[in-house]
Motif scaffolding. Structure first.
Motif, short mmCIF file in Angstrom:
data_model
loop_
_atom_site.label_atom_id
_atom_site.label_comp_id
_atom_site.label_asym_id
_atom_site.label_seq_id
_atom_site.Cartn_x
_atom_site.Cartn_y
_atom_site.Cartn_z
N GLY A 1 0.75 -1.27 0.01
CA GLY A 1 0.08 0.06 0.11
C GLY A 1 0.83 1.23 -0.03
O GLY A 1 0.54 2.26 -0.66
N ILE A 2 2.10 1.25 0.76
CA ILE A 2 2.89 2.31 0.88
C ILE A 2 3.52 2.67 -0.55
O ILE A 2 3.54 3.86 -0.99
N VAL A 3 3.99 1.37 -1.06
CA VAL A 3 4.68 1.68 -2.42
C VAL A 3 3.59 2.37 -3.45
O VAL A 3 4.01 3.24 -3.98
N SER A 4 2.32 1.68 -3.54
CA SER A 4 1.65 2.01 -4.55
C SER A 4 1.03 3.64 -4.44
O SER A 4 0.99 4.18 -5.31
N ALA A 5 0.96 4.11 -3.00
CA ALA A 5 0.64 5.48 -2.96
C ALA A 5 1.49 6.36 -3.42
O ALA A 5 1.28 7.32 -3.57
N LYS A 6 2.96 5.92 -3.61
CA LYS A 6 3.84 6.88 -3.97
C LYS A 6 4.05 6.98 -5.43
O LYS A 6 4.67 7.58 -6.14
N GLN A 7 3.17 6.33 -6.22
CA GLN A 7 2.94 6.23 -7.50
C GLN A 7 2.67 7.64 -8.16
O GLN A 7 3.29 7.92 -9.41
N LEU A 8 1.60 8.08 -7.54
CA LEU A 8 1.34 9.54 -8.01
C LEU A 8 2.01 10.70 -7.61
O LEU A 8 2.14 10.43 -6.09
N GLU A 9 2.29 11.41 -7.95
CA GLU A 9 3.14 12.66 -7.43
C GLU A 9 2.22 14.06 -7.75
O GLU A 9 1.77 14.04 -8.82
N ILE A 10 2.58 14.97 -7.01
CA ILE A 10 2.30 16.33 -7.15
C ILE A 10 2.91 16.69 -8.43
O ILE A 10 4.37 16.70 -8.65
N GLY A 11 2.27 17.40 -9.38
CA GLY A 11 2.76 17.87 -10.69
C GLY A 11 2.19 16.90 -11.80
O GLY A 11 2.29 16.96 -12.96
N GLY A 12 2.10 15.49 -11.46
CA GLY A 12 1.64 14.61 -12.27
C GLY A 12 0.14 14.75 -12.80
O GLY A 12 -0.67 15.23 -12.04
N PHE A 13 -0.10 14.04 -13.99
CA PHE A 13 -1.79 13.94 -14.36
C PHE A 13 -2.30 12.99 -13.44
O PHE A 13 -1.69 11.81 -13.35
N PHE B 1 -8.57 -4.10 3.26
CA PHE B 1 -10.14 -4.38 3.43
C PHE B 1 -10.79 -2.99 2.68
O PHE B 1 -12.19 -3.17 2.27
N PHE B 2 -10.42 -1.88 2.90
CA PHE B 2 -11.04 -0.65 2.56
C PHE B 2 -9.86 0.12 1.98
O PHE B 2 -8.78 0.00 2.21
N PRO B 3 -10.58 1.22 1.29
CA PRO B 3 -9.52 2.38 0.61
C PRO B 3 -8.81 3.06 1.74
O PRO B 3 -9.56 3.23 2.85
N LYS B 4 -7.68 3.49 1.49
CA LYS B 4 -7.07 4.72 2.44
C LYS B 4 -7.96 5.80 2.13
O LYS B 4 -8.19 6.18 1.20
N ARG B 5 -7.75 6.59 3.30
CA ARG B 5 -8.30 7.83 3.32
C ARG B 5 -7.34 8.77 2.68
O ARG B 5 -6.44 9.32 3.59
N ILE B 6 -7.52 9.48 1.49
CA ILE B 6 -6.62 10.12 1.00
C ILE B 6 -7.08 10.97 -0.10
O ILE B 6 -8.24 10.50 -0.74
N THR B 7 -6.93 12.16 -0.28
CA THR B 7 -7.55 13.11 -1.14
C THR B 7 -6.59 13.65 -2.26
O THR B 7 -5.39 14.23 -1.97
N PHE B 8 -6.84 13.89 -3.38
CA PHE B 8 -6.14 14.29 -4.69
C PHE B 8 -6.83 15.55 -4.97
O PHE B 8 -8.09 15.60 -5.24
N LEU B 9 -6.03 16.62 -4.90
CA LEU B 9 -6.65 17.97 -5.43
C LEU B 9 -5.93 18.29 -7.08
O LEU B 9 -4.77 18.37 -7.14
N ILE B 10 -6.98 18.45 -7.57
CA ILE B 10 -6.68 18.28 -9.31
C ILE B 10 -7.10 19.54 -9.82
O ILE B 10 -8.07 20.28 -9.53
N ASP B 11 -6.14 20.24 -10.73
CA ASP B 11 -6.26 21.35 -11.38
C ASP B 11 -7.18 21.33 -12.75
O ASP B 11 -7.57 20.22 -13.07
N GLU B 12 -7.47 22.41 -13.28
CA GLU B 12 -8.29 22.39 -14.47
C GLU B 12 -7.64 21.85 -15.67
O GLU B 12 -8.46 21.23 -16.50
N ASN B 13 -6.65 21.51 -15.60
CA ASN B 13 -5.56 20.62 -16.36
C ASN B 13 -5.42 19.10 -16.42
O ASN B 13 -4.90 18.36 -17.24
#
Length: 182
Positions: free
Chosen positions: A20-32, A132-144
């Motif tokens: 879970g920790i490794v997969s959470a690092k796949q998406l980074e700030i600045g990425g699509f 068993f459940f998704p982690k509580r995490i929020t992604f803030l995404i811009d207009e692009n």
């Protein structure tokens, strides 16, 4: 024998947590933000790419109708007019069914969509998958469609307030960049 079983249990637990920790690092700030399609609480298909040109709060939560869920979702509900006024879609995702989402969306008068990730594919795509459940995490995404912030620690009853602060900081930062460019 008990010691061996306990040892194996802890090793498996560490493996699940590490994955879970490794997969959470796949998406980074600045990425699509990866595109996806899921069914919402009204049985309609939601596609992230259909929101291009709008900012998006994409939040994963463990399960509907738990004390944490109620605090987090009511926080977004109570601040929803701010998100609408700022052209921001609020979208929640869990493994719960669309029917279950619909029931609790109506019970708590939630004005935004809750998406059902029954097969856990989107949660895995975003690194939000838990055993068993998704982690509580929020992604803030811009207009692009770019992720400009990731929120994984906030008081549940102040979740929307923290999200708003981060959107405001992002808007201020972009305004400063525009001024500096001129």
């Amino acid at each position: 024998m008990k010691l061996n079983v306990l040892f194996i249990f802890f090793i498996l637990l560490i493996i699940f947590l590490t994955v879970g920790i490794v997969s959470a690092k796949q998406l980074e700030i600045g990425g699509f933000a990866p595109d996806f399609k899921l069914t919402d609480n009204n049985g309609e298909i939601f596609t992230l790419s259909d929101n291009k040109g709008k900012k998006v709060v994409l939040f994963f939560f463990p399960r509907v109708d738990t004390p944490g869920w109620i605090k987090q979702n009511c926080s977004f509900r109570d601040s929803y007019s701010w998100f609408i006024d700022n052209n921001i879609n609020v979208i929640g995702i869990s493994y719960d069914s669309s029917i279950r989402h619909n029931k609790f969306s109506q019970t708590y008068n939630l004005p935004y969509r809750l998406l059902s990730d029954n097969d856990k594919k989107v949660s895995k795509l975003y690194g939000a998958n838990g055993f068993f459940f998704p982690k509580r995490i929020t992604f803030l995404i811009d207009e692009n469609g770019k992720i400009f912030d990731i929120l994984d620690k906030a008081k549940l009853d102040l979740y929307a307030e923290e999200t708003i602060k981060r959107f405001q900081a992002f808007q201020t930062s972009n305004s400063q960049k525009d001024l500096n460019a001129n």
